[in-house]
Design a protein around this motif. Sequence first.
Motif, PDB file in Angstrom:
ATOM      1  N   ARG A 367      66.673 -11.375-108.941  1.00 39.83           N
ATOM      2  CA  ARG A 367      65.511 -11.658-109.795  1.00 39.83           C
ATOM      3  C   ARG A 367      64.181 -11.347-109.138  1.00 39.83           C
ATOM      4  O   ARG A 367      63.195 -11.088-109.824  1.00 39.83           O
ATOM      5  CB  ARG A 367      65.540 -13.124-110.235  1.00 39.83           C
ATOM      6  N   ARG A 368      64.139 -11.399-107.828  1.00 46.07           N
ATOM      7  CA  ARG A 368      62.861 -11.116-107.156  1.00 46.07           C
ATOM      8  C   ARG A 368      62.511  -9.633-107.166  1.00 46.07           C
ATOM      9  O   ARG A 368      61.431  -9.242-106.741  1.00 46.07           O
ATOM     10  CB  ARG A 368      62.893 -11.636-105.726  1.00 46.07           C
ATOM     11  N   GLY A 369      63.406  -8.788-107.646  1.00 46.20           N
ATOM     12  CA  GLY A 369      63.112  -7.374-107.797  1.00 46.20           C
ATOM     13  C   GLY A 369      63.386  -6.558-106.552  1.00 46.20           C
ATOM     14  O   GLY A 369      64.058  -7.014-105.616  1.00 46.20           O
ATOM     15  N   LEU A 370      62.872  -5.333-106.540  1.00 46.77           N
ATOM     16  CA  LEU A 370      63.089  -4.427-105.417  1.00 46.77           C
ATOM     17  C   LEU A 370      62.444  -4.978-104.155  1.00 46.77           C
ATOM     18  O   LEU A 370      61.334  -5.518-104.209  1.00 46.77           O
ATOM     19  CB  LEU A 370      62.503  -3.046-105.720  1.00 46.77           C
ATOM     20  N   CYS A 371      63.131  -4.826-103.044  1.00 46.22           N
ATOM     21  CA  CYS A 371      62.514  -5.238-101.778  1.00 46.22           C
ATOM     22  C   CYS A 371      61.393  -4.258-101.442  1.00 46.22           C
ATOM     23  O   CYS A 371      61.328  -3.127-101.950  1.00 46.22           O
ATOM     24  CB  CYS A 371      63.543  -5.307-100.661  1.00 46.22           C
ATOM     25  N   ALA A 372      60.498  -4.684-100.583  1.00 42.60           N
ATOM     26  CA  ALA A 372      59.284  -3.905-100.290  1.00 42.60           C
ATOM     27  C   ALA A 372      59.606  -2.507 -99.765  1.00 42.60           C
ATOM     28  O   ALA A 372      58.927  -1.525-100.104  1.00 42.60           O
ATOM     29  CB  ALA A 372      58.408  -4.665 -99.294  1.00 42.60           C
ATOM     30  N   ASP A 373      60.659  -2.392 -98.943  1.00 43.77           N
ATOM     31  CA  ASP A 373      60.992  -1.086 -98.354  1.00 43.77           C
ATOM     32  C   ASP A 373      61.483  -0.100 -99.409  1.00 43.77           C
ATOM     33  O   ASP A 373      61.163   1.090 -99.347  1.00 43.77           O
ATOM     34  CB  ASP A 373      62.053  -1.266 -97.267  1.00 43.77           C
ATOM     35  N   VAL A 374      62.279  -0.582-100.363  1.00 46.20           N
ATOM     36  CA  VAL A 374      62.759   0.301-101.423  1.00 46.20           C
ATOM     37  C   VAL A 374      61.594   0.743-102.301  1.00 46.20           C
ATOM     38  O   VAL A 374      61.456   1.937-102.632  1.00 46.20           O
ATOM     39  CB  VAL A 374      63.843  -0.398-102.262  1.00 46.20           C
ATOM     40  N   LEU A 375      60.745  -0.191-102.668  1.00 43.73           N
ATOM     41  CA  LEU A 375      59.603   0.147-103.510  1.00 43.73           C
ATOM     42  C   LEU A 375      58.680   1.124-102.799  1.00 43.73           C
ATOM     43  O   LEU A 375      58.206   2.106-103.400  1.00 43.73           O
ATOM     44  CB  LEU A 375      58.849  -1.140-103.883  1.00 43.73           C
ATOM     45  N   GLU A 376      58.442   0.898-101.526  1.00 40.44           N
ATOM     46  CA  GLU A 376      57.574   1.803-100.769  1.00 40.44           C
ATOM     47  C   GLU A 376      58.168   3.198-100.690  1.00 40.44           C
ATOM     48  O   GLU A 376      57.448   4.204-100.846  1.00 40.44           O
ATOM     49  CB  GLU A 376      57.363   1.252 -99.365  1.00 40.44           C
ATOM     50  N   ALA A 377      59.485   3.300-100.457  1.00 39.85           N
ATOM     51  CA  ALA A 377      60.117   4.616-100.375  1.00 39.85           C
ATOM     52  C   ALA A 377      59.982   5.377-101.684  1.00 39.85           C
ATOM     53  O   ALA A 377      59.766   6.600-101.694  1.00 39.85           O
ATOM     54  CB  ALA A 377      61.591   4.450-100.003  1.00 39.85           C
ATOM     55  N   LEU A 378      60.093   4.672-102.819  1.00 40.26           N
ATOM     56  CA  LEU A 378      59.967   5.333-104.114  1.00 40.26           C
ATOM     57  C   LEU A 378      58.524   5.726-104.403  1.00 40.26           C
ATOM     58  O   LEU A 378      58.257   6.798-104.955  1.00 40.26           O
ATOM     59  CB  LEU A 378      60.501   4.413-105.218  1.00 40.26           C
ATOM     60  N   ASP A 404      54.801  -1.281-112.601  1.00 31.60           N
ATOM     61  CA  ASP A 404      53.372  -0.982-112.440  1.00 31.60           C
ATOM     62  C   ASP A 404      53.144  -0.100-111.224  1.00 31.60           C
ATOM     63  O   ASP A 404      52.364   0.866-111.273  1.00 31.60           O
ATOM     64  CB  ASP A 404      52.568  -2.283-112.307  1.00 31.60           C
ATOM     65  N   GLU A 405      53.814  -0.441-110.115  1.00 28.70           N
ATOM     66  CA  GLU A 405      53.625   0.355-108.891  1.00 28.70           C
ATOM     67  C   GLU A 405      54.238   1.741-109.021  1.00 28.70           C
ATOM     68  O   GLU A 405      53.669   2.741-108.558  1.00 28.70           O
ATOM     69  CB  GLU A 405      54.225  -0.380-107.693  1.00 28.70           C
ATOM     70  N   LEU A 406      55.399   1.834-109.655  1.00 27.74           N
ATOM     71  CA  LEU A 406      56.059   3.132-109.804  1.00 27.74           C
ATOM     72  C   LEU A 406      55.270   4.054-110.729  1.00 27.74           C
ATOM     73  O   LEU A 406      55.137   5.259-110.465  1.00 27.74           O
ATOM     74  CB  LEU A 406      57.485   2.939-110.322  1.00 27.74           C
ATOM     75  N   LEU A 407      54.737   3.495-111.818  1.00 25.76           N
ATOM     76  CA  LEU A 407      53.958   4.320-112.746  1.00 25.76           C
ATOM     77  C   LEU A 407      52.653   4.785-112.125  1.00 25.76           C
ATOM     78  O   LEU A 407      52.130   5.861-112.477  1.00 25.76           O
ATOM     79  CB  LEU A 407      53.686   3.544-114.036  1.00 25.76           C
ATOM     80  N   ALA A 409      52.373   5.691-109.159  1.00 23.88           N
ATOM     81  CA  ALA A 409      52.735   6.749-108.209  1.00 23.88           C
ATOM     82  C   ALA A 409      53.209   7.975-108.983  1.00 23.88           C
ATOM     83  O   ALA A 409      52.568   8.404-109.927  1.00 23.88           O
ATOM     84  CB  ALA A 409      53.788   6.220-107.243  1.00 23.88           C
ATOM     85  N   ARG A 410      54.368   8.499-108.650  1.00 24.68           N
ATOM     86  CA  ARG A 410      54.804   9.794-109.222  1.00 24.68           C
ATOM     87  C   ARG A 410      55.787   9.654-110.363  1.00 24.68           C
ATOM     88  O   ARG A 410      56.269  10.660-110.886  1.00 24.68           O
ATOM     89  CB  ARG A 410      55.431  10.643-108.118  1.00 24.68           C
ATOM     90  N   TRP A 411      56.104   8.424-110.796  1.00 23.64           N
ATOM     91  CA  TRP A 411      57.183   8.235-111.734  1.00 23.64           C
ATOM     92  C   TRP A 411      56.684   8.108-113.168  1.00 23.64           C
ATOM     93  O   TRP A 411      55.567   7.643-113.412  1.00 23.64           O
ATOM     94  CB  TRP A 411      57.986   6.984-111.352  1.00 23.64           C
ATOM     95  N   THR A 412      57.537   8.508-114.122  1.00 25.21           N
ATOM     96  CA  THR A 412      57.249   8.415-115.550  1.00 25.21           C
ATOM     97  C   THR A 412      58.337   7.584-116.216  1.00 25.21           C
ATOM     98  O   THR A 412      59.528   7.789-115.958  1.00 25.21           O
ATOM     99  CB  THR A 412      57.213   9.815-116.197  1.00 25.21           C
ATOM    100  N   LEU A 413      57.936   6.668-117.065  1.00 22.38           N
ATOM    101  CA  LEU A 413      58.878   5.830-117.793  1.00 22.38           C
ATOM    102  C   LEU A 413      59.381   6.584-119.014  1.00 22.38           C
ATOM    103  O   LEU A 413      58.595   7.064-119.830  1.00 22.38           O
ATOM    104  CB  LEU A 413      58.195   4.534-118.218  1.00 22.38           C
ATOM    105  N   VAL A 414      60.712   6.688-119.168  1.00 19.83           N
ATOM    106  CA  VAL A 414      61.256   7.447-120.290  1.00 19.83           C
ATOM    107  C   VAL A 414      62.130   6.609-121.221  1.00 19.83           C
ATOM    108  O   VAL A 414      62.363   7.009-122.373  1.00 19.83           O
ATOM    109  CB  VAL A 414      62.069   8.677-119.799  1.00 19.83           C
ATOM    110  N   HIS A 415      62.614   5.441-120.770  1.00 19.58           N
ATOM    111  CA  HIS A 415      63.485   4.651-121.644  1.00 19.58           C
ATOM    112  C   HIS A 415      63.541   3.210-121.149  1.00 19.58           C
ATOM    113  O   HIS A 415      63.582   2.958-119.947  1.00 19.58           O
ATOM    114  CB  HIS A 415      64.905   5.223-121.663  1.00 19.58           C
ATOM    115  N   VAL A 416      63.553   2.276-122.101  1.00 14.15           N
ATOM    116  CA  VAL A 416      63.777   0.855-121.808  1.00 14.15           C
ATOM    117  C   VAL A 416      64.592   0.270-122.952  1.00 14.15           C
ATOM    118  O   VAL A 416      64.373   0.593-124.121  1.00 14.15           O
ATOM    119  CB  VAL A 416      62.444   0.073-121.679  1.00 14.15           C
TER     120      VAL A 416
END
Length: 431
Positions: A367-378, A404-407, A409-416
Motif C-alpha cells: 500500500r505504501r507504493g513504489l520504494c524510492a529507488d524504483v521510483l527514482e530509476a523510472l 504524479d512523479e512519473l507523469l 518525467a518521461r512517462w505517459t498514462l495510457v490506461h487505468v
Amino acid sequence: GAAGRKPAPPPPAWDGPDDLGCAHFLDCSGCSRAGAFDATPIAERCQALFEPLLGASVDIFCGPATGWRRQARLAAAPGTARIQTRGKRGRKAYRTKEVGLGLYRTKSHAVVSIPDCQAHAPELNDAAAAVRAACAAAGIAAVNSEGEGSLRYVQFSLEAATKRVALSLVWNERSAKDAQPELPRLVKALEATHDWHSIWANFRGDKPGNAIFNNDPRAWSRLRGSAHVVEGLFDGTSLDTIERGRADGLDTDLNLRFSPLVFRQANLAGFAGLVANLAAWVPDGADVCELYAGVGAMGLALRPKCRRVRCSESNPNAPDGFELAKRDQERRLGNELPPCRLRVLDAADAIRVDSDGADLLLVDPPRRGLCADVLEALVEGDNPGLTRVVYVSCGFDALKRDIDELLAARWTLVHVEGHVLFPGADHVETP
C-alpha cells in the motif's frame, strides 16, 4: 457498563441498498457498505483523478458480493463464561470462557464475533465454528485484555478444489515447549471435529506491536498436513474471464502454491479477473521484469506469451511455492516455455541488478507504493530499454503520488481501470 469505561462509538450509518444480507454488517469493521460496491469513495476519487488525464472513462469491475473471501485472519477474544468438564467421569469442572473469533469493532479494541460472515466462503465459517468447538472441548482460552490466555489470532486459508482449510493458530507463547500442554490438547480436539488441510502454529508470544504474526520463520511450526495450499488462479472465475485470459496468451490452468508464510490474495477469483485484463497490456514476446512478485501469480500466468520473465520478491519463503508451480506448469505445457525464475531481492536491489534488457516492468507494491529507488530509476530513465510499466496498486494515495512523479518525467498514462477485490470495503485495485 463499568464505571469510567467509555461507551462504544455508534456504528456508521448506511442508507443504500443491501446486497450483502449480513447479520454482522456495521457491527464489525469488515464492511462499510452493503451495496453499490463499485461506487465507493475511493472508486469515485480514482475516476475523478484519471478520467481527465486519459480523456476517457475509467471502468470499475466488481465480482460477487458474497462468498468471495478464501482467506481470513480473525482475532480471538474471550466470549461467554461457561463450565467445561473433562475426564472420563466428568469429575473435574473448569470455569473458562468460550472463544470468540471475529474482527474489531470500528474505532474500538472490542472483538465482534462473525460466525455468519457473508464475505467468507462457507468453508471458512465452518472452520471457525470447528475452532470454537475445539477450544471449548480442550479448555483453551483466548488472550484477554491483560495478556492472559493462549490463542491470539487464527488464519483460515481455503483450498477450493478439496474444500479443506489450512489453519494457523497464533499462540501466546514463544516456543512449542512453552505451549505445552495446551497446544497439543487443542490440536487433538481440532482433529476430532474437522477435516483440515493442515494445522500450523505461529509462536508470537507477547511481542510488542500490532503485527498479527511473528514473521521469523523459526516462529512457525507445521503440526499437521501439507506444506502448501494448491489454488488454481482461475478457479471460481467466470468462463468469460478464462476465455479472455486464454485468448491473450495466459496460462489459465496455473496452479499456485501458498504456505502461511507468504502473501495470498483473499479474493483470488477477483484477482484473476484483474490478471486477465492486464494481459492485454503485455505485448506478445515481451521481456518482463516483475517486482514484488509474491509466489509468481502474475509472472507465471503471463509466461507463455513472453520472451522472458524475471521475478523478484523480498520474502525468502516465496521461492518454494514458486518453484513447485513452475515445475507443474512445465509438466503441463512442456519445456519449450520461455525462461522464468524468481530471485529473493528487495525491489530497490532488483530494479538495479535484475532489469537489464527488460522492456516491460510489472509492479504490484504494498500500500505504501513504489520504494524510492524504483521510483527514482523510472523517473531518471536508468534503464532506457524499459518502454512500458504495468502498475497494479492497492493503495490509491501512494498510486497518485507515484503517478504524479512519473507523469512529470518521461512517462505517459495510457490506461487505468479499477477492480473491487473487497466488496463491502472502500477499496479499489488499479492496474
